[in-house]
Each structure stands twice: as structure tokens, then as C-alpha cells.
Design a protein around this motif. Structure first.
Motif, PDB file in Angstrom:
ATOM      1  N   CYS A  32      20.992 -20.701  14.091  1.00 23.01           N
ATOM      2  CA  CYS A  32      21.564 -21.513  15.156  1.00 23.01           C
ATOM      3  C   CYS A  32      23.073 -21.469  14.970  1.00 23.01           C
ATOM      4  CB  CYS A  32      21.065 -22.956  15.063  1.00 23.01           C
ATOM      5  SG  CYS A  32      21.872 -24.071  16.257  1.00 23.01           S
ATOM      6  N   ARG A  69      20.359 -11.769  15.544  1.00 19.80           N
ATOM      7  CA  ARG A  69      20.409 -12.721  14.435  1.00 19.80           C
ATOM      8  C   ARG A  69      20.508 -14.172  14.904  1.00 19.80           C
ATOM      9  NH1 ARG A  69      20.785 -10.084   9.722  1.00 19.80           N
ATOM     10  NH2 ARG A  69      21.478  -7.912   9.767  1.00 19.80           N
ATOM     11  N   GLU A 118      19.587 -14.485   9.330  1.00 26.20           N
ATOM     12  CA  GLU A 118      18.578 -14.273  10.370  1.00 26.20           C
ATOM     13  C   GLU A 118      18.217 -15.596  11.039  1.00 26.20           C
ATOM     14  OE1 GLU A 118      17.501 -11.380  11.220  1.00 26.20           O
ATOM     15  OE2 GLU A 118      17.823 -10.033   9.522  1.00 26.20           O
ATOM     16  N   GLN A 119      17.744 -15.515  12.275  1.00 26.79           N
ATOM     17  CA  GLN A 119      17.239 -16.677  13.009  1.00 26.79           C
ATOM     18  C   GLN A 119      18.202 -17.861  12.921  1.00 26.79           C
ATOM     19  OE1 GLN A 119      14.205 -17.040  14.939  1.00 26.79           O
ATOM     20  NE2 GLN A 119      14.606 -14.832  14.893  1.00 26.79           N
ATOM     21  N   ARG A 155      13.958 -25.931  17.075  1.00 33.32           N
ATOM     22  CA  ARG A 155      13.576 -24.517  17.024  1.00 33.32           C
ATOM     23  C   ARG A 155      12.266 -24.317  16.281  1.00 33.32           C
ATOM     24  NH1 ARG A 155      14.893 -21.862  12.322  1.00 33.32           N
ATOM     25  NH2 ARG A 155      15.324 -19.911  13.409  1.00 33.32           N
ATOM     26  N   SER A 192      19.137 -17.400  17.203  1.00 27.11           N
ATOM     27  CA  SER A 192      17.958 -17.936  17.871  1.00 27.11           C
ATOM     28  C   SER A 192      18.276 -19.111  18.790  1.00 27.11           C
ATOM     29  CB  SER A 192      16.934 -18.404  16.824  1.00 27.11           C
ATOM     30  OG  SER A 192      17.472 -19.452  16.029  1.00 27.11           O
ATOM     31  N   ARG A 193      19.460 -19.686  18.636  1.00 26.24           N
ATOM     32  CA  ARG A 193      19.801 -20.910  19.364  1.00 26.24           C
ATOM     33  C   ARG A 193      21.311 -21.108  19.293  1.00 26.24           C
ATOM     34  NH1 ARG A 193      16.389 -25.716  20.646  1.00 26.24           N
ATOM     35  NH2 ARG A 193      14.762 -24.128  20.458  1.00 26.24           N
ATOM     36  N   ILE A 223      18.420 -17.479  25.224  1.00 22.10           N
ATOM     37  CA  ILE A 223      17.917 -18.336  24.155  1.00 22.10           C
ATOM     38  C   ILE A 223      18.330 -19.779  24.440  1.00 22.10           C
ATOM     39  CG2 ILE A 223      17.915 -16.515  22.414  1.00 22.10           C
ATOM     40  CD1 ILE A 223      20.558 -17.588  21.372  1.00 22.10           C
TER      41      ILE A 223
END
Length: 321
Positions: free
Chosen positions: A132, A153, A129-130, A318, A155-156, A260
Motif C-alpha cells: 500500500c 508491486r 510486494e503487495q 486489503r 496493491s492499494r 486498484i
């Protein structure tokens, strides 16, 4: 009559070359999967099932999730110079795509869509999850496309030398030898014959085309990449991948959908023409772009310190957004 005789001789030579290539491939020693990472035996090698495909991966460190995606025809070991420091700040995942490294080699098309789906399935299978995503070459393109498709899933994204500019550049144009060996890859019979006749000298020279300095490729990395290519079914999968090379630029049509934070990183000596780099920058909303001096395509090998610094700076941000 003379022309006919020449044609017969030429055909006989071609048949002999094809038969020789099969003999060379049959006699080539088959490597065994390593039980440990030679460059860091303390990191456990693990395997995950993606449906009927078993893929190799590693997980090390602690902190926010960072997933590393390698280039075509390489494997997770391409990140060996950056993983130790990154693992001091992140939970680092790196894996071998199907048909690459020590993952299974399924009878797939190896089209871009396969890699997008496999990577999304890998994230799902491990419950990451989350994350990069930091990818080099096709890894950079995969990361951008998954971001554009709003994969929950991620974030960056850090896209390093994304491979989305065929035929303006690429591994075929990295050196004269690469052009001679890989250029005919799509020609029936000839492409597969040349691939079966590959040898260590050819493998090393082609890989050297991806770094700014040949010293960036250690003897161990050269040996590993060559031996992996001797796995049963490996060269056939690579040929299928190359047959879809012209489809990777289709990814650019999806880039405007990215929402994102995204960083584009290019090595100064990467294969991507400047016009293609600027096109990517213009396509991605809010993107940042940076250039690594004296860096080639395999940036994690020839400029690991600079790349590590860029990943740390961008991925750690982040937590402050």
C-alpha cells in the motif's frame, strides 16, 4: 545621463547581492548525516543503491507492506508522528527521494518522471510486494501515477493532498513570504541568489504555510529541514524541481488507468482548490475521498491521529477484499 547612472548603480547593487549570496552559501556550515533518528533511535537508518544513487530509508514493524512517500522539500521524518502506531500493524518503509533529506543529490532534472522512476526502482531494489503506497503531496501524485501504470508491486493507494494542480495552488501560494522567495525561482540569477540567501526565519515561515497550526512543526523538525538545505548541491536540485512544477498536473491524464483501490485524503486547509479535488475524484475509477477537518498540507504533522486512523482503516481492508 541620470538614467544611465541609475542603471549603473542598480547593476552594481545586483552584482554585490549575487556575490554576497555566494559568500553566505560558502560560509554556511555543512551538516553531517545523522547516524540515528532523533525521534526514534531504535529504528535503524539504512541505505539502498538505486544505480549510482544512494538513498536513505527506514524499515520497521511487521505485517503487510506500507510505503510512505513524503512531500517536496521534506524527507521521511515528516512521518515521525504516524510511523510508531502504523508499525504495530504494518511493515513500514519510508525513504528520502534523491535530492531530499539525506539521500544523494545527483545532477538530475528532478522532473516528475524522475520521481516516478526512482520510486519504482526503490520498490524493485527492496523487493517490496503487495504494497500500500501512502504519499503526501508529490508523494500522493507519485503513488497515483505508479498505480495508473499498473506497477505490479502496488496493491492499494492512499493519496494525501496530491500535488497536481499548478498554478492554482501550491507552496508558492502558502504564504506571502513563500511567494516572495519561491515565486522568482525561475528567474535567471535572481532565483538562485534568493535561494542562497535563505535563512532559518524564512525556512520556518515557508514550512508553516503547510500546516494548519504552527505548533505542528516541532523545533527539531524545523531545525532538521533547514540544516538539510545546507547540503552541497541541495538548493540547486530544489530549484530544478521547482522549474518542473507545472508538469505535475500532467499526472491527471493517467489517473483513469488506475485499477486498484484508491483513497484520496485532503486536509480542509490544503492548498488544492476544491475544483481540483473534484477533478481528481472524477478521474479515478472507484475512488473514495475524505476530508480531514482543520488539516493542512503536511497532514502527517498537524493531524497525525486522524491520518493514522484513515490509513489503518483503508490499508488493512486489503486483507478482507
Amino acid at each position: 545621463m541620470r538614467i544611465g547612472a541609475i542603471a549603473v548603480i542598480a547593476l552594481a547593487c545586483l552584482v554585490a547581492l549575487v556575490l554576497l549570496s555566494y559568500a553566505v552559501e560558502a560560509l554556511r556550515p555543512r551538516p553531517k548525516r545523522p547516524e540515528r533518528l532523533p525521534w526514534n533511535p531504535g529504528i535503524a537508518i539504512q541505505y539502498a543503491d538505486l544505480g549510482a544513487i544512494q538513498v536513505r530509508y527506514i524499515k520497521t514493524g511487521s505485517g503487510p507492506n506500507l510505503v510512505l512517500l513524503h512531500t517536496l522539500r521534506t524527507q521521511l521524518d515528516i512521518f515521525q508522528k504516524v510511523i510508531p502506531e502504523l508499525a504495530e500493524h504494518f511493515t513500514v518503509y519510508a525513504w528520502d527521494y534523491p535530492g531530499h533529506g539525506w539521500s544523494d543529490i545527483p545532477p538530475a532534472d528532478y522532473a516528475p518522471q524522475d520521481f516516478y522512476q526512482w520510486t519504482a526502482a526503490f520498490l524493485d531494489r527492496l523487493g517490496i510486494e503487495q504494497a500500500c503506497l501512502a504519499g503526501i503531496s508529490i508523494g500522493g501524485t507519485i503513488a497515483l501515477v505508479l498505480a495508473a501504470r499498473q506497477n505490479a508491486r502496488i496493491s492499494r493507494v492512499i493519496s494525501i493532498n496530491p500535488y497536481d494542480y499548478w498554478p492554482a495552488g501550491g507552496i508558492r501560494k502558502s504564504s506571502l513570504l513563500a511567494s516572495l522567495i519561491l515565486g522568482p525561482s525561475g528567474v535567471p540569477i535572481l532565483g538562485a541568489t534568493l535561494m542562497r540567501l535563505r535563512n532559518r526565519f524564512v525556512s520556518d515561515r515557508i514550512m508553516e504555510g503547510g500546516v494548519a497550526s504552527a505548533d505542528a512543526l516541532s523545533p527539531e523538525v524545523r531545525k532538521e529541514l533547514y540544516e538539510v538545505g545546507a547540503r552541497a548541491g541541495h538548493y540547486q536540485g530544489f530549484l530544478r524541481l521547482l522549474s518542473h512544477e507545472r508538469r505535475w498536473p500532467d499526472a491527471r491524464d493517467e489517473y483513469p488507468g488506475i485499477r486498484i483501490p484508491t483513497l484520496l485524503v485532503y486536509g480542509e486547509q490544503d492548498w488544492a482548490p476544491n475544483a481540483m479535488r473534484e477533478r481528481d475524484r472524477a478521474s479515478i475509477p472507484g475512488v473514495s475521498m475524505t476530508l480531514v477537518a482543520r488539516g493542512g498540507h503536511f497532514l502527517s504533522l498537524d493531524r497525525p491521529r486522524e491520518l493514522t486512523g484513515l490509513i489503518l482503516q483503508f490499508a488493512r481492508a486489503r486483507t478482507r477484499d
